[in-house]
Write an enzyme that holds these catalytic residues in place. Structure first.
Site, PDB file in Angstrom:
ATOM      1  N   ARG A   3      66.609  66.863  45.317  1.00 43.01           N
ATOM      2  CA  ARG A   3      66.562  66.013  44.128  1.00 43.01           C
ATOM      3  C   ARG A   3      67.909  66.099  43.426  1.00 43.01           C
ATOM      4  O   ARG A   3      68.506  67.186  43.370  1.00 43.01           O
ATOM      5  CB  ARG A   3      65.445  66.531  43.204  1.00 43.01           C
ATOM      6  CG  ARG A   3      64.600  65.439  42.613  1.00 43.01           C
ATOM      7  CD  ARG A   3      63.390  66.009  41.948  1.00 43.01           C
ATOM      8  NE  ARG A   3      63.719  66.652  40.670  1.00 43.01           N
ATOM      9  CZ  ARG A   3      62.829  67.237  39.884  1.00 43.01           C
ATOM     10  NH1 ARG A   3      61.562  67.265  40.239  1.00 43.01           N
ATOM     11  NH2 ARG A   3      63.179  67.788  38.753  1.00 43.01           N
ATOM     12  N   ARG A  49      64.469  73.955  46.924  1.00 43.34           N
ATOM     13  CA  ARG A  49      63.492  72.864  46.882  1.00 43.34           C
ATOM     14  C   ARG A  49      63.989  71.633  47.639  1.00 43.34           C
ATOM     15  O   ARG A  49      65.137  71.237  47.523  1.00 43.34           O
ATOM     16  CB  ARG A  49      63.215  72.509  45.420  1.00 43.34           C
ATOM     17  CG  ARG A  49      62.078  71.520  45.249  1.00 43.34           C
ATOM     18  CD  ARG A  49      61.397  71.688  43.945  1.00 43.34           C
ATOM     19  NE  ARG A  49      62.173  71.159  42.835  1.00 43.34           N
ATOM     20  CZ  ARG A  49      61.716  71.112  41.589  1.00 43.34           C
ATOM     21  NH1 ARG A  49      60.508  71.576  41.308  1.00 43.34           N
ATOM     22  NH2 ARG A  49      62.458  70.623  40.623  1.00 43.34           N
ATOM     23  N   ARG A  59      58.584  69.286  25.153  1.00 41.02           N
ATOM     24  CA  ARG A  59      59.713  70.134  25.530  1.00 41.02           C
ATOM     25  C   ARG A  59      60.637  70.416  24.345  1.00 41.02           C
ATOM     26  O   ARG A  59      61.607  71.142  24.507  1.00 41.02           O
ATOM     27  CB  ARG A  59      60.538  69.393  26.568  1.00 41.02           C
ATOM     28  CG  ARG A  59      60.474  69.979  27.970  1.00 41.02           C
ATOM     29  CD  ARG A  59      61.047  68.905  28.868  1.00 41.02           C
ATOM     30  NE  ARG A  59      61.688  69.398  30.022  1.00 41.02           N
ATOM     31  CZ  ARG A  59      61.203  69.248  31.259  1.00 41.02           C
ATOM     32  NH1 ARG A  59      60.025  68.720  31.452  1.00 41.02           N
ATOM     33  NH2 ARG A  59      61.900  69.642  32.291  1.00 41.02           N
ATOM     34  N   LYS A  84      54.814  73.936  37.491  1.00 43.65           N
ATOM     35  CA  LYS A  84      53.925  73.089  36.680  1.00 43.65           C
ATOM     36  C   LYS A  84      53.383  71.911  37.497  1.00 43.65           C
ATOM     37  O   LYS A  84      52.197  71.615  37.438  1.00 43.65           O
ATOM     38  CB  LYS A  84      54.673  72.546  35.440  1.00 43.65           C
ATOM     39  CG  LYS A  84      55.203  73.626  34.505  1.00 43.65           C
ATOM     40  CD  LYS A  84      55.818  73.032  33.246  1.00 43.65           C
ATOM     41  CE  LYS A  84      57.039  72.171  33.503  1.00 43.65           C
ATOM     42  NZ  LYS A  84      58.238  72.893  33.972  1.00 43.65           N
ATOM     43  N   ARG A  94      69.637  72.680  33.332  1.00 41.95           N
ATOM     44  CA  ARG A  94      68.203  72.531  33.030  1.00 41.95           C
ATOM     45  C   ARG A  94      67.625  73.838  32.498  1.00 41.95           C
ATOM     46  O   ARG A  94      66.795  73.847  31.588  1.00 41.95           O
ATOM     47  CB  ARG A  94      67.442  72.094  34.285  1.00 41.95           C
ATOM     48  CG  ARG A  94      67.659  70.615  34.599  1.00 41.95           C
ATOM     49  CD  ARG A  94      67.327  70.291  36.033  1.00 41.95           C
ATOM     50  NE  ARG A  94      65.957  70.534  36.380  1.00 41.95           N
ATOM     51  CZ  ARG A  94      65.539  70.855  37.608  1.00 41.95           C
ATOM     52  NH1 ARG A  94      66.399  70.955  38.596  1.00 41.95           N
ATOM     53  NH2 ARG A  94      64.268  71.056  37.851  1.00 41.95           N
TER      54      ARG A  94
HETATM   55  P1  ADP Z   1      61.649  70.311  35.791  1.00 43.26           P
HETATM   56  O1  ADP Z   1      60.506  70.822  34.935  1.00 43.26           O
HETATM   57  O2  ADP Z   1      61.704  70.991  37.104  1.00 43.26           O
HETATM   58  O3  ADP Z   1      62.978  70.275  35.078  1.00 43.26           O
HETATM   59  P2  ADP Z   1      60.760  67.556  35.423  1.00 43.26           P
HETATM   60  O4  ADP Z   1      60.417  66.608  36.508  1.00 43.26           O
HETATM   61  O5  ADP Z   1      59.691  67.972  34.471  1.00 43.26           O
HETATM   62  O6  ADP Z   1      61.398  68.805  36.183  1.00 43.26           O
HETATM   63  O7  ADP Z   1      61.959  66.959  34.520  1.00 43.26           O
HETATM   64  C1  ADP Z   1      63.122  66.415  35.091  1.00 43.26           C
HETATM   65  C2  ADP Z   1      64.034  65.854  33.989  1.00 43.26           C
HETATM   66  O8  ADP Z   1      63.357  64.794  33.298  1.00 43.26           O
HETATM   67  C3  ADP Z   1      64.422  66.825  32.888  1.00 43.26           C
HETATM   68  O9  ADP Z   1      65.534  67.625  33.254  1.00 43.26           O
HETATM   69  C4  ADP Z   1      64.746  65.857  31.740  1.00 43.26           C
HETATM   70  O10 ADP Z   1      66.013  65.249  31.908  1.00 43.26           O
HETATM   71  C5  ADP Z   1      63.697  64.790  31.909  1.00 43.26           C
HETATM   72  N1  ADP Z   1      62.467  65.089  31.140  1.00 43.26           N
HETATM   73  C6  ADP Z   1      61.231  65.352  31.642  1.00 43.26           C
HETATM   74  N2  ADP Z   1      60.352  65.596  30.658  1.00 43.26           N
HETATM   75  C7  ADP Z   1      61.038  65.488  29.490  1.00 43.26           C
HETATM   76  C8  ADP Z   1      60.689  65.656  28.121  1.00 43.26           C
HETATM   77  N3  ADP Z   1      59.439  65.979  27.741  1.00 43.26           N
HETATM   78  N4  ADP Z   1      61.669  65.481  27.189  1.00 43.26           N
HETATM   79  C9  ADP Z   1      62.922  65.153  27.547  1.00 43.26           C
HETATM   80  N5  ADP Z   1      63.328  64.999  28.816  1.00 43.26           N
HETATM   81  C10 ADP Z   1      62.394  65.162  29.783  1.00 43.26           C
END
Ligand code: ADP
Length: 221
Positions: free
Chosen positions: A155, A122, A84, A10, A166
């Site tokens: 990360r 990654r 999400r 994404k 996750r």
């Molecule tokens: P990825 O899609 O690879 O998990 P992101 O950078 O989108 O990576 O998200 C990293 C973390 O940030 C998630 O595991 C969560 O803890 C938090 N996060 C991101 N977006 C949301 C969201 N919309 N709602 C709740 N937590 C979020």
């Protein structure tokens, strides 16, 4: 709205799509990490992210609403990592319908095994944020950023046990939103994102969005 599992690409697509759509990239993950770096995130948020679980809905809903109220979002925006959960999706759809904004949900569909390989390989530059993968996109010198020479890092939430958490959170809380979008009659594009190069995939998405019927031909579901 870019939708898909962690590791589905994404963030990469959002950066490429910014060039063709000329609208800002709004990533809740980036915004939350930025708040942690700046030392303004609550302890609960930091702990939740490091564990690979989802941050409370009211926190992200407010962050996104504030971000989308900025003038640069008036012509549109690319959402990455939001919504999400069901609560976030209802909140966003209510907000967009109230403003007459029409969204397209782009689902990046990627095989599970490819997802795991991408996430475990990654690496990121802590200085400029550039992403690498030790298998599919290695830096010229192992462990070193091509652009600024900084040492690459894993990360915190790309550690293996956290990756599992996750992916579980995605299956439990996020994937079910696909049915929610379908039931509500939202426009949904299903894109096979397992094998195409990021550039080719972005080209396909841009063409689908440009289609006279707003991408309707590619809609499935
Ligand atoms: P990825 O899609 O690879 O998990 P992101 O950078 O989108 O990576 O998200 C990293 C973390 O940030 C998630 O595991 C969560 O803890 C938090 N996060 C991101 N977006 C949301 C969201 N919309 N709602 C709740 N937590 C979020």
């Amino acid at each position: 709205m870019l939708f898909g599992s962690p590791g589905s690409g994404k963030g990469t697509q959002a950066k490429l799509l910014m060039n063709c759509l000329r609208v800002p990239h709004v990533s809740t993950g980036d915004m939350l990490r930025e708040r942690i770096r700046a030392g303004v995130a609550a302890g609960e948020v930091v702990a939740t992210m490091h564990a690979g679980a989802l941050v409370p809905d009211h926190v992200v809903n407010r962050l996104v609403e504030q971000r989308l109220a900025q003038p640069d979002s008036r012509q549109g925006f690319i959402l990455d990592g939001y919504p999400r959960t069901r609560d976030q999706a209802e909140h966003l759809i209510g907000w967009m319908d109230g403003k007459g904004i029409r969204e397209v949900v782009i689902h990046l569909v990627v095989d599970y095994n490819i997802i795991v390989a991408r996430l475990t390989g990654r690496r990121q530059c802590p200085r400029c944020g550039t992403l690498y993968n030790i298998v599919s996109k290695p830096p010229r010198v192992a462990g070193v950023c091509d652009l600024d020479g900084a040492g690459l890092v894993i990360r915190e939430d790309d550690q293996e046990s956290v990756i599992r958490e996750r992916l579980d959170a995605y299956e439990r809380q996020t994937r079910p939103l696909l049915d929610f979008f379908r039931q509500r009659g939202r426009t949904l594009l299903e894109m096979d994102a397992s094998h195409a190069s990021p550039e080719d995939l972005a080209g396909c998405i841009c063409r689908a969005l440009d289609a006279p019927d707003g991408g309707g031909r590619a809609v499935e579901g």
